[in-house]
Scaffold this active site. Structure first.
Site, mmCIF file in Angstrom:
data_model
loop_
_atom_site.group_PDB
_atom_site.id
_atom_site.type_symbol
_atom_site.label_atom_id
_atom_site.label_comp_id
_atom_site.label_asym_id
_atom_site.label_seq_id
_atom_site.Cartn_x
_atom_site.Cartn_y
_atom_site.Cartn_z
ATOM 1 N N HIS A 181 3.356 7.607 4.899
ATOM 2 C CA HIS A 181 2.111 8.189 5.418
ATOM 3 C C HIS A 181 1.397 7.367 6.490
ATOM 4 C CE1 HIS A 181 -0.030 5.464 2.668
ATOM 5 N NE2 HIS A 181 -1.117 5.749 3.362
ATOM 6 N N ASP A 182 1.606 6.056 6.519
ATOM 7 C CA ASP A 182 0.922 5.240 7.531
ATOM 8 C C ASP A 182 1.829 4.820 8.680
ATOM 9 O OD1 ASP A 182 -1.748 5.191 6.748
ATOM 10 O OD2 ASP A 182 -1.468 3.516 5.366
ATOM 11 N N HIS B 160 0.816 -1.220 0.000
ATOM 12 C CA HIS B 160 0.000 0.000 0.000
ATOM 13 C C HIS B 160 0.853 1.275 0.000
ATOM 14 C CE1 HIS B 160 -3.012 2.940 1.094
ATOM 15 N NE2 HIS B 160 -2.478 3.110 2.268
ATOM 16 N N GLU C 252 0.712 6.309 12.098
ATOM 17 C CA GLU C 252 -0.645 5.880 12.486
ATOM 18 C C GLU C 252 -0.687 4.394 12.823
ATOM 19 O OE1 GLU C 252 -3.893 7.705 10.320
ATOM 20 O OE2 GLU C 252 -4.891 5.753 10.225
ATOM 21 N N ASP C 253 0.072 3.601 12.083
ATOM 22 C CA ASP C 253 -0.124 2.153 12.166
ATOM 23 C C ASP C 253 1.050 1.342 12.682
ATOM 24 O OD1 ASP C 253 -2.716 2.255 11.301
ATOM 25 O OD2 ASP C 253 -2.198 2.072 9.188
ATOM 26 N N ASP D 69 -4.122 8.119 -1.268
ATOM 27 C CA ASP D 69 -4.477 7.103 -0.266
ATOM 28 C C ASP D 69 -5.900 6.588 -0.512
ATOM 29 O OD1 ASP D 69 -4.011 5.575 2.053
ATOM 30 O OD2 ASP D 69 -4.826 7.120 3.370
HETATM 31 ZN ZN ZN Z 1 -2.859 4.590 3.745
#
Ligand code: ZN
Length: 196
Positions: free
Chosen positions: A62-63, A36, A66-67, A131
């Protein structure tokens, strides 16, 4: 994109691969999660014509905040410091701009994405759009296991609300989102009609 930028972009792929190494997407094939974030700069470059190194690098990362780390933890702070050191403050700001606050309840978080979208910088909007193009494509064709049609349709509608609210000036990305959304929605509604 000069030589230094290329070097940074390669480093960003390495960092994202390290951060996401144990993660899988939730689809039935449990695809590697890294597919991704790797896909985003490709969308930005090929469809959006984006050549801004900070945007491409932030898209790869970008993630990560967050992840891959607990927000507010030492690991979070260390990763943010690493991003600033390797890629600069603007890249961190872009990543933070598209990072959800996970202490907020999920439905509220989704609403916040719609409300926050128009306030994003034009660069952050590009990442947001890429995204959503990636996620809508996945939810339409290769959805998380356990997601029924209703949930998938709702996801597409929500993603469209975020993109509509963002009002990005990227003609290419807006057109691509519109086409993956329309195709995805037609497919899912058809599947739903067959079921009924
Ligand atoms: Zn994403």
């Amino acid at each position: 994109m000069n030589e230094t930028d290329c070097g940074k972009l390669i480093k960003a792929y390495e960092l994202a691969a390290r951060q996401h190494k144990d993660q899988r997407r939730k689809d039935t094939d449990a695809s590697p999660y890294i597919n991704h974030p790797i896909g985003l700069p490709a969308i930005l470059w090929e469809i959006g014509g984006v050549r801004d190194a900070d945007v491409l690098i932030a898209a790869v990362l970008h993630d990560t905040l967050e992840d891959t780390v607990d927000q507010g933890s030492d690991a979070d702070r260390a990763l943010q410091a690493e991003i600033v050191k390797e890629f600069g403050k603007e890249v961190l700001e872009l990543v933070l701009a598209v990072t959800d606050d996970k202490s907020v309840e999920k439905q509220k978080r989704k609403l916040l994405q719609i409300q926050k979208a128009p306030t994003l910088s034009s660069k952050a909007k590009l990442i947001k759009l890429a995204d959503k193009i990636s996620n809508v494509t996945d939810v339409s064709n290769n959805p998380p296991s356990g997601w029924d049609l209703d949930r998938r349709i709702k996801y597409l509608s929500w993603a469209k609300a975020v993109v509509d609210a963002a009002q990005s000036d990227s003609i290419g990305l807006n057109a691509r989102f519109q086409s993956v959304y329309t195709e995805g929605m037609e497919k899912l509604l058809k599947e739903q009609a067959v079921k009924i």
